[in-house]
Design an enzyme around this catalytic site. Structure first.
Site, PDB file in Angstrom:
ATOM      1  N   SER A 139      19.687 -42.872  13.054  1.00 46.62           N
ATOM      2  CA  SER A 139      20.140 -42.833  14.448  1.00 46.62           C
ATOM      3  C   SER A 139      21.553 -43.340  14.693  1.00 46.62           C
ATOM      4  O   SER A 139      22.051 -43.265  15.815  1.00 46.62           O
ATOM      5  CB  SER A 139      19.158 -43.609  15.333  1.00 46.62           C
ATOM      6  OG  SER A 139      17.956 -42.902  15.444  1.00 46.62           O
ATOM      7  N   LYS A 150      24.291 -49.996  22.804  1.00 43.07           N
ATOM      8  CA  LYS A 150      23.106 -49.167  23.037  1.00 43.07           C
ATOM      9  C   LYS A 150      22.103 -49.952  23.878  1.00 43.07           C
ATOM     10  O   LYS A 150      21.973 -51.170  23.715  1.00 43.07           O
ATOM     11  CB  LYS A 150      22.514 -48.790  21.674  1.00 43.07           C
ATOM     12  CG  LYS A 150      21.377 -47.787  21.697  1.00 43.07           C
ATOM     13  CD  LYS A 150      20.968 -47.438  20.266  1.00 43.07           C
ATOM     14  CE  LYS A 150      19.825 -46.444  20.206  1.00 43.07           C
ATOM     15  NZ  LYS A 150      19.464 -46.104  18.811  1.00 43.07           N
ATOM     16  N   SER A 166      19.259 -41.284  17.751  1.00 46.35           N
ATOM     17  CA  SER A 166      19.005 -41.661  19.122  1.00 46.35           C
ATOM     18  C   SER A 166      20.181 -42.389  19.769  1.00 46.35           C
ATOM     19  O   SER A 166      20.167 -42.614  20.965  1.00 46.35           O
ATOM     20  CB  SER A 166      17.781 -42.579  19.177  1.00 46.35           C
ATOM     21  OG  SER A 166      18.046 -43.805  18.474  1.00 46.35           O
TER      22      SER A 166
END
Length: 482
Positions: free
Chosen positions: A176, A77, A152
């Site tokens: 997330s 990420k 996210s």
């Protein structure tokens, strides 16, 4: 090849039936084939990945010892620092930031000879439940390109679900990792707060953030946790707890294990299709000898307001450094110093980040601190105490991960409160700092449904044990048609 598990690739590499270079090139071909449709990647390190794969092949050919994840392509990420690569948090304000150092998890992955193949899209500064808030692009759900992958860590979940990489890393502040794992049909693990070092993770809400893996099955999840967990002197909140071999918890007899079903997590707001698939998995647990009982966690209903007060307050503090002077994007045209601050942050941050900064600043402001922030901390303590009492009655807690399957783009974008409810089942875990996993257990409307297993502090092994048993019974083998 693309949908094999990481542990299967590991076996093939050790037997020299495939080379790391072949595996990495296969992943890169897959990314070129499908990523134009799902937009999970922000950047692919093609040349570096192939060179690193060649180094692993050389080690294997020479009979040298290799790491536990040797030659396996993965991605991270974009809020986890990777030396000499961009780390943008999918935000304009960090669009030109190149990290001068590796996050601790990245260092550990490199030491384990994993091949980091690229950076993954996310909601800006990890704020969102759909990856619609990225300032760069929207990632799509591989099962239905008109639907969100969750957020996210939407890029991290979608890249594994689409067969682009064998595992990925995300971060979980209010769900997330688990919520996008649920929506994309993969395994997503949020470890106990402090289990994995946060050094090198760009902070959103420091008391809640935690790095964790996305994988295709529970065994891969255990393998990655073996690598990334552990005490780190560079993170003052890192826990000094021994790292067990989590793979030893797989394939265990779960007869007699006490499983709690919190009635508040199965009530209003949970889609019937989601409830049906989760209840089928629970029935399977009973057949294996687990003792399933209903429990009550009434304080959970306060988790969302507590979460948004605490996380927004911490975000307003953590993001103050990005002002165009010390760090981040600087406006080209301005009249004076105040105008420079205002324009740099107004242009650099997206609307969701601005909303949370304003919420947090308000909650921390003189006159409102006691009414909001201090009260939220008191309720947080009550939520923690309630979980502690629950774990005196049961060993593990099971619930749906997300109240619905993946929703369509724009469906909740104009209603922040509706969007925030996407995390209603996951947020209490972050408030308490507990470990939890989401794993796929079925389909509803042709889309994946996730089941959440919550454990007591540092009981990741117990969670994996139950998850591996469920995995065998459920036998979720759906793959996106992409």
């Amino acid at each position: 090849m693309h949908f094999k598990y990481a542990h299967e690739i590991k076996d093939l590499l050790i037997k020299k039936e495939v080379s790391a270079e072949e595996v990495v090139k296969s992943s890169i071909e897959r990314i070129k084939e499908v990523d134009g449709k799902i937009d999970a990647f922000l950047e692919v390190f093609e040349e570096d990945a192939i060179e690193n794969a060649k180094s692993v092949d050389k080690k294997i050919a020479n009979g040298e010892e290799v790491g536990a994840l040797a030659g396996i392509p993965m991605a991270i990420k974009d809020n986890i620092c990777l030396k000499n690569q961009k780390t943008t948090c999918a935000s304009k304000i960090l669009e030109n930031f190149t990290s001068p150092y590796d996050a601790t998890v990245v260092r550990k992955l490199k030491e384990s000879d994993a091949i980091i193949i690229g950076r993954l899209n996310m909601d800006e500064f990890a704020m969102g439940s759909s990856t619609e808030n990225s300032s760069i692009k929207k990632t799509k759900n591989p099962y239905d390109l008109e639907r969100v992958p969750g957020g996210s860590s939407g890029g991290s979940a979608a890249s594994v679900a689409a067969g682009e990489v064998y595992f990925s890393l995300g971060s979980d502040t209010g769900g997330s990792i688990r919520q996008p794992a649920s929506l994309c049909g993969v395994v997503g693990f949020k470890p106990t707060y402090g289990r994995v070092s946060r050094y090198g993770l760009v902070a959103f809400a420091s008391s809640l953030d935690q790095i964790g893996p996305f994988t295709r099955d529970v065994e891969d999840c255990a393998l990655v946790l073996n690598t990334i967990c552990g005490k780190d002197n560079l993170d003052s909140t890192s826990a000094n707890v021994d790292v067990e071999d989590f793979t030893t918890y797989l394939n265990k007899d779960i007869k007699g294990i006490r499983v709690g079903l919190p009635k508040e997590y199965f009530g209003e707001g949970i889609d019937e299709g989601v409830k049906r698939e989760v209840e089928k998995a629970v029935e399977a647990l009973k057949l294996l000898g687990a003792e399933v009982k209903e429990i009550s966690l009434p304080m959970s209903k306060y988790s969302l307001p507590v979460y948004y007060i605490l996380s927004s307050s911490e975000a307003s503090s953590n993001l103050a450094r990005f002002d165009g002077i010390r760090y981040g994007y600087r406006a080209d045209e301005f009249e004076d110093l105040v105008d420079l601050y205002v324009k740099s942050r107004s242009i650099g941050f997206g609307s969701e980040v601005k909303r949370r900064i304003m919420l947090g600043t308000y909650a921390l402001s003189s006159g409102y601190y006691d009414a909001y922030y201090k009260k939220a901390l008191k309720v947080k303590r009550l939520i923690i105490e309630e979980f502690k009492r629950a774990f005196e009655e049961v060993d593990l807690i099971v619930s749906p991960t997300s109240p619905s399957v993946a929703f369509k783009f724009g469906e909740k974008a104009d209603d922040p409160l509706k969007m925030y409810l996407s995390d209603v089942c996951t947020v209490p875990v972050n408030i308490a700092g507990l470990p939890a996993v989401s794993m796929p257990v079925g389909l509803s409307e042709g889309l994946p449904v996730g089941l959440q297993i919550i454990g007591n502090y540092f009981q990741e092994g117990k969670i994996l044990s139950l998850a591996s048993s469920i995995e065998k019974i459920v036998n979720f083998n759906a793959r996106p048609l992409i």
